[in-house]
Structure formats: structure tokens, C-alpha cells
Write a protein that holds these residues in place. Structure first.
Motif, PDB file in Angstrom:
ATOM      1  N   THR A  62       2.074  27.454  26.447  1.00  0.00           N
ATOM      2  CA  THR A  62       2.640  26.117  26.610  1.00  0.00           C
ATOM      3  C   THR A  62       3.029  25.918  28.065  1.00  0.00           C
ATOM      4  OG1 THR A  62       3.490  26.142  24.349  1.00  0.00           O
ATOM      5  CG2 THR A  62       4.446  24.531  25.865  1.00  0.00           C
ATOM      6  N   THR A  83      -0.304  22.170  25.482  1.00  0.00           N
ATOM      7  CA  THR A  83      -0.738  23.520  25.107  1.00  0.00           C
ATOM      8  C   THR A  83      -2.120  23.782  25.697  1.00  0.00           C
ATOM      9  OG1 THR A  83       0.517  23.474  23.051  1.00  0.00           O
ATOM     10  CG2 THR A  83      -1.272  25.075  23.196  1.00  0.00           C
ATOM     11  N   ASN A 135       7.436  35.637  29.798  1.00  0.00           N
ATOM     12  CA  ASN A 135       7.762  34.232  29.588  1.00  0.00           C
ATOM     13  C   ASN A 135       8.590  33.675  30.731  1.00  0.00           C
ATOM     14  OD1 ASN A 135       6.395  33.815  27.190  1.00  0.00           O
ATOM     15  ND2 ASN A 135       8.104  34.501  25.917  1.00  0.00           N
ATOM     16  N   SER A 141       4.762  31.452  25.758  1.00  0.00           N
ATOM     17  CA  SER A 141       3.917  31.633  24.578  1.00  0.00           C
ATOM     18  C   SER A 141       4.767  32.205  23.452  1.00  0.00           C
ATOM     19  CB  SER A 141       2.740  32.567  24.880  1.00  0.00           C
ATOM     20  OG  SER A 141       3.195  33.827  25.345  1.00  0.00           O
ATOM     21  N   GLU A 142       4.280  32.070  22.249  1.00  0.00           N
ATOM     22  CA  GLU A 142       4.955  32.659  21.101  1.00  0.00           C
ATOM     23  C   GLU A 142       4.914  34.176  21.214  1.00  0.00           C
ATOM     24  OE1 GLU A 142       6.599  31.260  18.718  1.00  0.00           O
ATOM     25  OE2 GLU A 142       6.143  29.164  19.134  1.00  0.00           O
ATOM     26  N   THR A 143       6.082  34.799  21.125  1.00  0.00           N
ATOM     27  CA  THR A 143       6.152  36.241  21.352  1.00  0.00           C
ATOM     28  C   THR A 143       5.329  37.013  20.335  1.00  0.00           C
ATOM     29  OG1 THR A 143       8.375  35.977  22.287  1.00  0.00           O
ATOM     30  CG2 THR A 143       7.716  38.189  21.618  1.00  0.00           C
ATOM     31  N   TRP A 144       5.393  36.632  19.066  1.00  0.00           N
ATOM     32  CA  TRP A 144       4.673  37.391  18.042  1.00  0.00           C
ATOM     33  C   TRP A 144       3.161  37.264  18.214  1.00  0.00           C
ATOM     34  CZ3 TRP A 144       1.507  35.261  14.266  1.00  0.00           C
ATOM     35  CH2 TRP A 144       1.527  33.866  14.151  1.00  0.00           C
ATOM     36  N   LEU A 145       2.704  36.079  18.638  1.00  0.00           N
ATOM     37  CA  LEU A 145       1.279  35.934  18.917  1.00  0.00           C
ATOM     38  C   LEU A 145       0.870  36.719  20.155  1.00  0.00           C
ATOM     39  CD1 LEU A 145       0.526  32.160  18.209  1.00  0.00           C
ATOM     40  CD2 LEU A 145      -0.274  34.152  16.909  1.00  0.00           C
TER      41      LEU A 145
END
Length: 499
Positions: A62, A83, A135, A141-145
């Protein structure tokens, strides 16, 4: 090789795979920070590097533009956050190939499980470290991804490579048990699983090669447009270098787009756009030089490009057919039909996966939809490859070599007469019927030349078995025959009498 040593080498492979991808991003960005930026903020270098590395491993990021930048450029505030998910697949390709090679080495060393687990855990640890420290306010970005997707890009190819390596050399375990069970399948069915995987590899490589050729041809054919976009960007040497490197990272993505174009469904460069061989509907394009290779109009001749995937299928079918053993004559249709359908289905699945990884968002607004669609690409590639495979795999085999046939089939072929005509009966040679004239050296008057004078090829078995012990040799026989013709008993016969 010792399992501990294999695990350590696999861990080293994982470190090199991660460090290589990060270094490719970090080095040019650091040069740009030093040369291109007057007062660089070094705190933004690592988040930017991590964001590019994540994006290259299919992690959406993002981007949030600061208010000062929006005010200075006059960009609509609704585009302040967007995005970016269109991946530069060079990073993912490098990681996957490195992982597959590492797993294959571990499998060939007899420690497939240890090497696979060691490398996957180490790479997942590095991905976690990058995700937790990369980050920033502008790129996130999404941490889990950011942990899951890069880890999967190493874990899955490494697992496949370990299976292939163990299958190649054996593991005295489940792989050998599976191989033995497959080899017990009757007739030609035993080779179908291995040939199906080989066929998938061949079609994948062939289609990627076709896509690469199309990309190069497009760049050459529309080089004027590409150079014009470069000139319009007014970039200095550093900027042109960064643009060139960025486009190079997206080269595998462009190749997959070209595969979709050749297959027929094409790809999109924004919402409500389509670039296909049949028609092109595209609006304003981003100022990226390589996009100048996209045709602004199409020709009906481009529809012939669909023959290329069919040709790839036909070539694959020819290679697979040459490796299928001939167990019976005629060949059974079941294994060949199954192999044709399975390879085509796997190729279609690979096409769907290629569409998923090569599609995404290239920016805000209408650029949020770019790349091919998975469903149409999978269907088109599956059908085209199926047609090419069927031409070679399902057609009769002509002129099969005798060595390719099993002994039972060879014996049956040898016993089968080559002609429908009955063999000609052997008739013994009748010496009395073929008498040639006066014969002073005959065994009985008026019966021609004596049996011991005839060459051995005209003698019967009884002559050979009961020949007199006083048989004349060849020189003496020829001398007597010449003397008989020179001095005939009857004056009206022979050469002298005829004179």
C-alpha cells in the motif's frame, strides 16, 4: 552425505536466495540515494528495499502519498492511497529456481526431508525479519502476507525439487515404494505418470519460449515508440538506469502477458481494456517505455499466432510418443488418451497460475486492473495444447523399430508372412530335360552330360551322397569337353562338322 551437512548447505542456499534478491534492490537504490538525492534520508532506504522485495514475491503493498506531494503535483486526493500488486516476477523466479535446485541437491544426497525443512525454515525466518522491519508510513504491507507468500515461494519449489531428486536416485523409503507401485502398473500405464510430468515441463518451457520470442519481436517492431517514450520522460542517466532495471525486473511478467496474447485471451492494461490478436481496445497508457511495444491496432494475420501453442503441443506429443514403450501390437489407446488429457489439463492449470501471478494493480484508478484472466487463459491453453498433443499421441505409429517391440510381439511379427501370396514350390532341376547336345562323357547314351560333370549347384542330394570315388576334377572335365567338341565322332555334329 551426512544429514547435518545437507541441512547446513540447504540453510546456506536459503540465505543466498534471500540475500541475492535483497541485494539486487538495495544496491541500485543506495546508488540512487547517494547520487540522485541531494540530502538523502537513509531511514527510508530499507523500507523501500523491503517493499520492492515484497512486491517481487507477490505481496501487495500500500502506497500513501504525503499531502505536501499532492499539493505540489495537483494530484486528486482520492488517489492519495492505492495498492500496488503487479509483481516484478524476476524476484519470485529467482527464489523459486534457487529453492528447487537446493531441494534437488538435498534429495540426491539422500536427505530430502532434512534439506527441505532446513532451507524452508531459514528462508521463512528471513522473510519474517524483513516483514517486521520493513514497514514505513509511505509503503506498507500486511505482515502475515509478507511472511507467508515469500516463504511459500521457497517452500513449494524446494519440496518439488526434493521429490524429483529423491525419485532420480532413490531414498529407500516412501519415494521408492511409490515408484515400485507405479512400475507394477500393467503395460504402458507404468510410464504415464512420469511422462505426464515430463509433458507439463515441456509445454511450460515451450510456451515460455514462445512468449519470450513475441516480446522481443514486439520490442523490435515498435522500437520507435519505445525510444519515443524514453525521450519523453526526460530522465537523466541515473533515472534511465533505474527505469531500465525496473523494466528488466518485470520481464517475466511481460513474457506471461505475451503467452496470453498468443493463446488468444490477451491481457488488460486498465479497466475496460483488452489487448488480443483479434482486437485491441486500450486508452492512455502509463509512460513506461516497454509498454510502447503494445500494439495499438491488430491484424487478422495475428490470429495465426494460435498455431504456436498448437505446435508446442505437437512437439511435446512427438517427444512423449517416442518415449512410450510398445507393449502390444497394435498399441492400446487408453494410456495414450489418458496422457493426452492429463498433460493438457496440467498445462491449463499452469496457465491459470501464470495468469494469477502476472495480474494485479499497477496504480490508482483504472490501472487497478492489469494482466490476463485465469479462466480464459487456462481454457485456451488447455484446448490448444490438447489439439497438438492429440495429433501425435493418438495417431497410429508407422514404421516402429523392431527393437522397440517386446520379444513376444517381435516373434508374432516374424511369424506373420509379409505377402498374401503362397510361397513358390521348389522344383528339382531335370538334367535330361536340359540336355545341350552330344555328350561323349555321359553315364547313359542320350542323357546329356554325366552327373559328375555338372556343377555342384545342379547336383541332387543322391548325386552328392553316391558320387563315384573316381570323380574327375574340374580341369580334367573342362579338357575332355573341349576335346569332345574339337574331335566329334559324328561328322555332321560339332563345330568341325558344321563347317
Amino acid at each position: 552425505m551426512h544429514r547435518l551437512l545437507v541441512a547446513l548447505l540447504a540453510a546456506l542456499d536459503a540465505i543466498l536466495a534471500a540475500a541475492g534478491g535483497i541485494a539486487v534492490v538495495l544496491a541500485p537504490l543506495a546508488l540512487l540515494w547517494v547520487v540522485g538525492v541531494g540530502s538523502p534520508g537513509w531511514g527510508a532506504l530499507w523500507p523501500t528495499t523491503a517493499a520492492v522485495w515484497h512486491l517481487g514475491h507477490l505481496v501487495p503493498i500500500t502506497v500513501t502519498l504525503p499531502d505536501t506531494y499532492l499539493a505540489a503535483t495537483g494530484i486528486d486526493p482520492s488517489f492519495a492511497s492505492f495498492t500496488l500488486s503487479l509483481a516484478p516476477l524476476a524476484f519470485a523466479t529467482f527464489t523459486a529456481l534457487f529453492a528447487a535446485r537446493s531441494g534437488a541437491r538435498a534429495g540426491e544426497a539422500g536427505a530430502a526431508l532434512s534439506g527441505w525443512l532446513s532451507g524452508s525454515v531459514v528462508f521463512a525466518g528471513i522473510a519474517t525479519l524483513v516483514a517486521l522491519t520493513g514497514n514505513a508510513a509511505l509503503v506498507a504491507s500486511e505482515t502475515w502476507l509478507a511472511i507467508l507468500l515469500p516463504s511459500l515461494l521457497f517452500l513449494v519449489p524446494s519440496f518439488v525439487g526434493a521429490i524429483v531428486g529423491a525419485w532420480r536416485v532413490g531414498d529407500d523409503g516412501p519415494i521408492d515404494a511409490l515408484r515400485e507401485r507405479v512400475e507394477r502398473l500393467p503395460g504402458a500405464w507404468a510410464t504415464v505418470p512420469a511422462l505426464a510430468l515430463r509433458g507439463l515441463a515441456l509445454t511450460t518451457l515451450g510456451l515460455v519460449g514462445v512468449g519470450g520470442i513475441v516480446v522481443v519481436a514486439g520490442l523490435i517492431a515498435r522500437s520507435t515508440q519505445v525510444i519515443g517514450i524514453y525521450q519523453a520522460s526526460n530522465a537523466d542517466a541515473i533515472g534511465a538506469t533505474v527505469i531500465a532495471l525496473g523494466q528488466l525486473m518485470y520481464l517475466p511478467t511481460l513474457v506471461l502477458w505475451a503467452v496470453s496474447f498468443v493463446a488468444g485471451p490477451g491481457f488488460a492494461l486498465g479497466t475496460d481494456t483488452a489487448i488480443t490478436p483479434a482486437a485491441t481496445q486500450v486508452g492512455a497508457l502509463p509512460g513506461i517505455p516497454v509498454l510502447g511495444a503494445v500494439p495499438d491496432s491488430t491484424s487478422s494475420w495475428l490470429l495465426l499466432l494460435v498455431l504456436l501453442p498448437i505446435g508446442v503441443g505437437a512437439l511435446t506429443g512427438w517427444i512423449l510418443r517416442s518415449r512410450m514403450p510398445v507393449t502390444t501390437d497394435p498399441e492400446p489407446i487408453g494410456p495414450r488418451l489418458t496422457l493426452t488429457v492429463v498433460v493438457a489439463a496440467l498445462t491449463g492449470g499452469a496457465g491459470a497460475l501464470a495468469a494469477i501471478v502476472s495480474a494485479g494493480s499497477l496504480g490508482p484508478g483504472r490501472l487497478a486492473d492489469t494482466g490476463p484472466q485465469p479462466g480464459p487463459l487456462a481454457l485456451a491453453l488447455g484446448l490448444e495444447v490438447l489439439l497438438g498433443l492429440a495429433i501425435l499421441l493418438l495417431s497410429p505409429r508407422f514404421g516402429a523399430a523392431a527393437d522397440d517391440l517386446p520379444p513376444r510381439v517381435r516373434d508374432e511379427r516374424d511369424e506373420t508372412p509379409e505377402s498374401s501370396f503362397s510361397p513358390r514350390a521348389h522344383v528339382p532341376f531335370d538334367r535330361d530335360e536340359h540336355a545341350t547336345g552330344p555328350a561323349p562323357l555321359v553315364s547313359a547314351p542320350g542323357t546329356g552330360i554325366a552327373s559328375d560333370v555338372w556343377p555342384s549347384a545342379y547336383r541332387g542330394p543322391e548325386d552328392a551322397d553316391h558320387a563315384p570315388s573316381t570323380a574327375l576334377d574340374d580341369d580334367e572335365v573342362r579338357a575332355r569337353i573341349r576335346a569332345a567338341w574339337a574331335n566329334p565322332d559324328d561328322g555332321d555334329k560339332g563345330p568341325a562338322g558344321r563347317r
